[in-house]
Each structure stands twice: as C-alpha cells, then as structure tokens.
Design an enzyme around this catalytic site. Sequence first.
Site: not given
Ligand code: PLP
Length: 386
Positions: A238, A178, A206
């Site tokens: 996203k 990320s 992502h």
């Molecule tokens: C790699 C990754 N996994 C999980 C999440 C968490 O997802 P959510 O925003 O739906 O809680 C994020 C970012 O928010 C992320 O960048």
Amino acid sequence: MNEVLQRRLAERRLQSRYRRRRVLESAQGPRLQVDGRDLLQFCSNDYLGLANHPKLIAAMQGTAAQFGVGGGASHLVCGHSELHHQLEERLAKITGRERALLFSTGYMANLGTVTALMGKGDHILEDRLNHASLLDAGLLSGARFQRFQHNDMADLERRLQKLPADGNRLIVVDAVFSMDGDMAPLPALAALAQKYNAWLMADDAHGFGVLGENGAGSAEFFDLGQQQLPVLMGTLGKGLGSFGAFVAGSDELIEALIQFARPYIYTTAMPPAVAAATIAALDLLVDEPWRRSHLQELIRYFRDKAIALALPVMASNTAIQPLLIGDELAAMALSSALEQRGILVSAIRPPTVPVGSSRLRITLSAGHSKADIDCLLAALVEALAA
Ligand SMILES: Cc1ncc(COP(=O)(O)O)c(C=O)c1O
C-alpha cells in the site's frame, strides 16, 4: 458442482452484491486506463504514489537480472535471500523493534501471527471493524474469540474484566481502519493491555509509510515502542508501493513466528526483486518526505472543501476519506455516476461493511494534485444533484 455454484451466484446477483473485476491497461497512478477508458482514480492504496516510481522499477529490474525472478522455495528451505534479510533489518530499524519478519502478503501475516500466538484456551479480543484477515485469523486460531464495539474502550474493558484467569490474552486492532479511515486509540489500548495482562497487536496496513515523522506508521505517530505495542504488523503493498508484509517485535516473537506461523513456513518466499523494490521504497521515505506532507495537505484540502459542500464525510484524518451513503444501491449508483464523469471511486457495501453503511471509499495519494481533488468534488456535486 456447477449447478450448485450457479444457484449461489444467482443469489448474489439478486442481492445486488455481485462483484466484477476491471481490467487495468496501465500502471498504477492517479490516472488509470481501465477497460479502454482513461479515468482519474481515487480508490487505490498506493498512498505515496510509489507503485510506479522509477527507483522501485530500477531496483526490481536490477535485482531480477542478478537474482532471477522466482523465490524458488520457502524461507526455511532455500528461498531466504540476502535481499529478504536486508529488508527485514531495515524494517526492524525503521519501526524501532528488535527484529522483523517478512510475509508474502498481509493476509498471511495476520493469519500466521494470530494462529501462532493463540490457541485453544486462549482469548482474543478484536475490534468489530477489523480487517477480514484478522477476523479469519481469530476464528482459525481455535482460541475464544470476541469482538468489541468499534474503538469503544469501555466495552473492551468490560470484556477484559470478565475473562477467566487462565489462558493468554491478545487484543487485536487495525491501526487505521481500512474502510473507515479512522485510527485505533493505540495508547489507550496499550494501557488496557498492560492493566489486564494482555498482549497487543496492531495491523498498520494503512499507516505504515504514511503516518509518523519518518513514515514508520501509527506506532511512530503515537510514539509506542515494542514494550507498549509488542506485535506490529505492516503491509508493503500500500503506502510502500511494493508487495508483501511484515511483523516486527521482540526476538522471541520473531523466532516463534518462524517456528509456528504456518503461512510463513509453508509458502514460497516472495521474489528477491520485490524485496529490493521495497528497500528502494524505504529509501524514498527518507529521500522524498514531500510525499507524506503533500498527502497530508491534500487530506486537509479535501476535507475542508467536502465539509463546506455538506458531503457526508466520516471521522477520518487519513488518506482514506469515505463518504457514507447508507443504501447499497445508492452507493453503487453514485459510483457509476462518477465513472460516467471519468472518475473511478469504488462503492463498498456489505459484507465488507455493515448493512446500511455502504459508502464510497475515496482514497487520496501523493500522486494527486489539488486540481484532481477539485475535479472529484465537482463531479460529486453534479452526480448528487442529478
Ligand atoms: C487492514 C488490512 N490488513 C491486511 C490487509 C491484507 O494485506 P495484503 O493485501 O498485503 O494481503 C489489508 C488489505 O489488503 C488491510 O486493509
């Protein structure tokens, strides 16, 4: 309590790590109204520009008129609507898995999945740059937890070789990292998982919607089926422009999550209207494939120009194109200098990234144009020269 908290907050300020929220006065899009100013943004994760798409809005409004607003109860009580169910079927189909299960957020999907699969006596191996939710999940699970060097298959293999024979083994990675934008070598990870009898989980927050011929994400990009990548997690807030997350895999995996994943069981279902908006987003992956190809073109355009300008780009071919600055204060100063020029890019610093690797996390979206990227690059050159 307040005195204790004041001390901790003061310490944060002293470290220059105090974080502030901005107040947004417009919908998501390349241009945002923030704290009373119009800014061209390169920091949201709305990679396909769907968060404000009329079809998602219409789906949400139409469903809310019929199903109301609230989720009402957890999925296991009486909150699992036909729209949630339809969305799960669509997610299973696009990812080529037997089944999929919706979670309210990606954070909860990661916490729920890792803790449902692993416990005391088991072994979890995670890339050291994994998202916080995966690291938290590993710690919470009670399993033996180790972090291997980023994308370093030799380090992972050494660690796998040293594991005792007893206990289950889970390798967990971000499919697209990320804060770095690079991808995990999923085929090599799948091969190691098979060789050392470990299960493999990838978080495609992502990649889902963005990567692969049909937007099915990193698994499609590398052509990895359920056998090679048995635990596939994706988020819907996203690339899909909506909200929530899912895990896809075998019938047994999904049934086990329904039984054992506490962040699935003990929470209210997402509103059905949100599920309807996500179904509309899945339709758009098919109906508007230009969004993925335009985004790929923008990524190439940005990288070619940034490299020609000798900007400190990182090894990423995805929509996340960070510029490595190093020092925290320098990264923050560059972000403010861009903001003074009408451009919003956030500086990412420790503890989100390792000390000494602060960066500007530039993200591109199908909503951007090449002219927007030219504006960003011109502002960067000016700000760096100042
Ligand atoms: C790699 C990754 N996994 C999980 C999440 C968490 O997802 P959510 O925003 O739906 O809680 C994020 C970012 O928010 C992320 O960048």
